[in-house]
Motif scaffolding. Sequence first.
Motif, short mmCIF file in Angstrom:
data_model
loop_
_atom_site.label_atom_id
_atom_site.label_comp_id
_atom_site.label_asym_id
_atom_site.label_seq_id
_atom_site.Cartn_x
_atom_site.Cartn_y
_atom_site.Cartn_z
N PHE A 1 0.77 -1.33 -0.20
CA PHE A 1 -0.03 -0.04 -0.10
C PHE A 1 0.76 1.20 -0.07
O PHE A 1 1.86 1.15 0.89
N ALA A 2 0.60 2.22 -0.99
CA ALA A 2 1.13 3.62 -0.90
C ALA A 2 2.74 3.52 -1.37
O ALA A 2 3.42 4.27 -0.84
N THR A 3 3.25 2.56 -2.05
CA THR A 3 4.33 2.37 -2.34
C THR A 3 4.78 2.47 -3.88
O THR A 3 5.87 2.70 -4.29
N ALA A 4 3.63 2.31 -4.55
CA ALA A 4 3.70 2.41 -6.14
C ALA A 4 4.29 3.75 -6.73
O ALA A 4 3.77 4.78 -6.20
N ILE A 5 5.07 3.89 -7.54
CA ILE A 5 5.29 4.88 -8.27
C ILE A 5 4.55 5.42 -9.60
O ILE A 5 4.03 6.51 -9.65
N GLU A 6 4.14 4.35 -10.30
CA GLU A 6 3.43 4.53 -11.67
C GLU A 6 2.07 4.13 -11.19
O GLU A 6 2.05 2.79 -10.45
N PRO A 7 1.24 4.54 -11.99
CA PRO A 7 -0.42 4.04 -11.64
C PRO A 7 -0.42 2.46 -12.17
O PRO A 7 0.27 2.06 -13.45
N GLN A 8 -1.16 1.74 -11.83
CA GLN A 8 -1.33 0.52 -12.39
C GLN A 8 -2.90 0.13 -13.04
O GLN A 8 -3.83 0.40 -12.23
N PHE A 9 -2.92 0.23 -14.11
CA PHE A 9 -4.37 0.54 -14.77
C PHE A 9 -5.09 -0.95 -14.69
O PHE A 9 -4.30 -2.02 -14.91
N ARG A 10 -6.30 -1.01 -14.72
CA ARG A 10 -6.96 -2.24 -14.47
C ARG A 10 -7.61 -2.48 -15.70
O ARG A 10 -8.52 -1.89 -16.17
N ASN A 11 -7.25 -3.79 -16.41
CA ASN A 11 -7.82 -4.36 -17.50
C ASN A 11 -8.04 -3.32 -18.80
O ASN A 11 -8.75 -3.42 -19.61
#
Length: 339
Positions: free
Chosen positions: A316-326
């Motif tokens: 949680f709250a560690t990603a730099i880039e967004p992860q797009f869903r499907n």
Amino acid sequence: MPPSKLRDVIKSRQGSIITVAGPMVRYSKLPFRILCGFYDVDIIYTPMILAREFVRNEVARYSDFTTNDQDRCVIVQVGVNNVEDFMKFVDMIHPFVQGIGINCGCPIPLQVREGIGAALMSEPNLVSNLIKTAKSKYGDKIFIDTKIRIHKDLNDTIEFVKKVQDAGTDMITIHGRTKTTRSSVPVNLDAIKLLRPYIKVPVIANGDCFTLEDCNKIVEYTKVDGVMSARGILANPALFKGYNKTPWGAVEMFMDLTTSYGLPFKISQHHVSQFLENMEISKKIVKQLNDCKNMIEMIDLMDDYFVVKRSNEENFATAIEPQFRNLQKDEFVKKPLYV
């Protein structure tokens, strides 16, 4: 955290840079302040609070200021035009914050007509009296920052900073524009550089800090002790950590904070919209987000497009880039078509 802790933070930054999240009307509320703290901002301001309303109106007190144990190194900014209201305000709020900031810089005409904000730049004796009166009662039990703008004649500003320093202010923040200078006009770093030698307390420069590179250049040129960002940190609360655009983790953290502690929906919506625009997400998604009518709609929209981790999930709250869903990422990253 008492004022001594704020002084300790400032002392610990000797030889480095004090970083400050500036006061923003409506937007420097508790969830956003905690988010800035998550990215190691040293000092974090509240929005300006009108002393007269705060001391007379219980509803105003609850709507203007909330805090908790995660809210650290906070300076509450006050709009005030007389000693009586100021002292009542200090009496009420000083146990709950680490510093009190006197607003001598707000250029909004309504405030200026009331003798508040930038109007105080023409009242150095009044500002000095505010500081002297509070310091004579509380001494080092309170920490006062005097946030100013510059005069057209910088000799007037020199005299102003001398007076407030002699009165006992603990810090001076200088916005390098006059009260009539538009924000589109570059900040006057030469003025801040000229003023710096006249001030013995810590000096913070304010204006045109949108990246860590900006911050470093401002300090190198003006020799100040720290830098305040407002518009820049509103769009990217991690800018002082060296991120040139908002990391995705900031979105996840803010969504958790705003649903945990509460904000008016339109304010939460504006924060998320600012983050996504700064991340160069396409206008298609940002427009849909801005069309949402309530928090549930916004959460559903975010979950439709992105993987938004909750606080109980790993990473949680560690990603730099967004992860797009499907979805294909390229379809929803800003392109010239959307500009």
